[in-house]
Design a protein around this motif. Structure first.
Motif, short mmCIF file in Angstrom:
data_model
loop_
_atom_site.label_atom_id
_atom_site.label_comp_id
_atom_site.label_asym_id
_atom_site.label_seq_id
_atom_site.Cartn_x
_atom_site.Cartn_y
_atom_site.Cartn_z
N ASN A 1 18.55 32.93 -8.01
CA ASN A 1 19.21 31.93 -7.18
C ASN A 1 18.97 30.51 -7.68
N LEU A 2 17.74 30.20 -8.09
CA LEU A 2 17.44 28.87 -8.60
C LEU A 2 18.22 28.59 -9.88
N ASP A 3 18.26 29.56 -10.78
CA ASP A 3 19.00 29.38 -12.03
C ASP A 3 20.50 29.24 -11.77
N ALA A 4 21.04 30.02 -10.82
CA ALA A 4 22.46 29.92 -10.48
C ALA A 4 22.77 28.55 -9.87
N MET A 5 21.88 28.05 -9.03
CA MET A 5 22.08 26.74 -8.42
C MET A 5 21.94 25.62 -9.44
N LEU B 1 15.50 23.83 2.07
CA LEU B 1 14.12 23.61 1.61
C LEU B 1 14.07 22.41 0.67
N PHE B 2 14.98 22.36 -0.29
CA PHE B 2 14.99 21.24 -1.24
C PHE B 2 15.43 19.95 -0.57
N LEU B 3 16.32 20.02 0.41
CA LEU B 3 16.73 18.81 1.12
C LEU B 3 15.55 18.17 1.85
N ASN B 4 14.60 19.00 2.28
CA ASN B 4 13.43 18.49 3.00
C ASN B 4 12.30 18.07 2.07
N GLN B 5 12.50 18.21 0.76
CA GLN B 5 11.52 17.82 -0.24
C GLN B 5 12.01 16.57 -0.95
N ASP C 1 6.73 28.43 -4.99
CA ASP C 1 6.78 27.59 -3.78
C ASP C 1 7.96 28.01 -2.91
N VAL C 2 9.11 28.22 -3.56
CA VAL C 2 10.33 28.60 -2.84
C VAL C 2 10.13 29.97 -2.20
N GLN C 3 9.59 30.92 -2.94
CA GLN C 3 9.37 32.26 -2.40
C GLN C 3 8.42 32.21 -1.20
N SER C 4 7.35 31.47 -1.33
CA SER C 4 6.38 31.35 -0.24
C SER C 4 7.03 30.81 1.03
N GLU D 1 4.95 26.35 -16.34
CA GLU D 1 5.52 26.60 -15.02
C GLU D 1 6.92 25.98 -14.89
N ARG D 2 7.84 26.79 -14.40
CA ARG D 2 9.17 26.28 -14.09
C ARG D 2 9.11 25.50 -12.79
N ARG D 3 9.86 24.40 -12.75
CA ARG D 3 9.98 23.62 -11.53
C ARG D 3 11.43 23.17 -11.43
N TYR D 4 11.91 23.08 -10.20
CA TYR D 4 13.28 22.69 -9.94
C TYR D 4 13.28 21.57 -8.91
N ALA D 5 14.31 20.75 -8.95
CA ALA D 5 14.48 19.69 -7.96
C ALA D 5 15.95 19.60 -7.60
N LEU D 6 16.21 19.05 -6.44
CA LEU D 6 17.57 18.87 -5.95
C LEU D 6 18.19 17.66 -6.63
N CYS D 7 19.41 17.81 -7.11
CA CYS D 7 20.13 16.68 -7.67
C CYS D 7 20.71 15.89 -6.50
N ARG D 8 20.18 14.69 -6.29
CA ARG D 8 20.60 13.86 -5.15
C ARG D 8 21.54 12.73 -5.56
N ALA D 9 22.11 12.82 -6.74
CA ALA D 9 23.03 11.77 -7.18
C ALA D 9 24.20 11.68 -6.21
#
Length: 143
Positions: free
Chosen positions: A57-61, A25-29, A37-40, A76-84
């Motif tokens: 899961n989000l906190d563990a990741m 999901l995050f790779l496609n964002q 958003d993730v739950q939906s 609101e909490r928001r998360y993003a993929l670390c793409r470094a």
């Protein structure tokens, strides 16, 4: 995908179907997602998908460096993929406050052990907020 799955394993986490789906999901964002958003999104694939499990899961990741939690002025909490390219090297993130796009910043004037105003720096977390080129251009046109 494989690098993120390896990061899960290195963090002592099992590679589960749900965790794989979250990474996909995050790779496609190209921006940030809230736990809701993730739950939906996951509900379309999994019949049972509770919000507490999504948060865990989000906190563990985030703890193992796959995701990072965005600091925002709202509640609101928001998360993003670390793409470094190399997530093991020191870097920071910059977030577009308009569209949520996330970028990496590798230049940093701080390093652990340096003295800052009489304090020995142990570690630091920096998040930069700004406008991506597309949103900045759109703002200039709208003015």
């Amino acid at each position: 995908m494989n690098a993120y799955l390896e990061k899960l394993r290195e963090g002592g986490l099992k590679v589960t179907v749900r965790r794989r789906a979250i990474i996909e999901l995050f790779l496609n964002q190209n921006g940030a997602l809230s736990p809701q958003d993730v739950q939906s999104s996951l509900k379309t694939r999994f019949s049972q998908c509770g919000l507490p499990g999504v948060y865990r899961n989000l906190d563990a990741m985030a703890a193992c460096g796959i995701l990072f939690r965005i600091v925002s002025f709202g509640s609101e909490r928001r998360y993003a993929l670390c793409r470094a390219a190399d997530r093991t090297k020191h870097h920071h993130h910059i977030i577009c406050v308009s569209c949520g796009k996330v970028g990496n910043v590798t230049e940093c004037a701080f390093h652990d052990g340096m003295m800052v105003n009489g304090f020995e720096l142990l570690n630091h977390v920096v998040q930069l907020n700004g406008l991506c080129a597309s949103c900045a251009e759109k703002m200039r046109i709208d003015q």
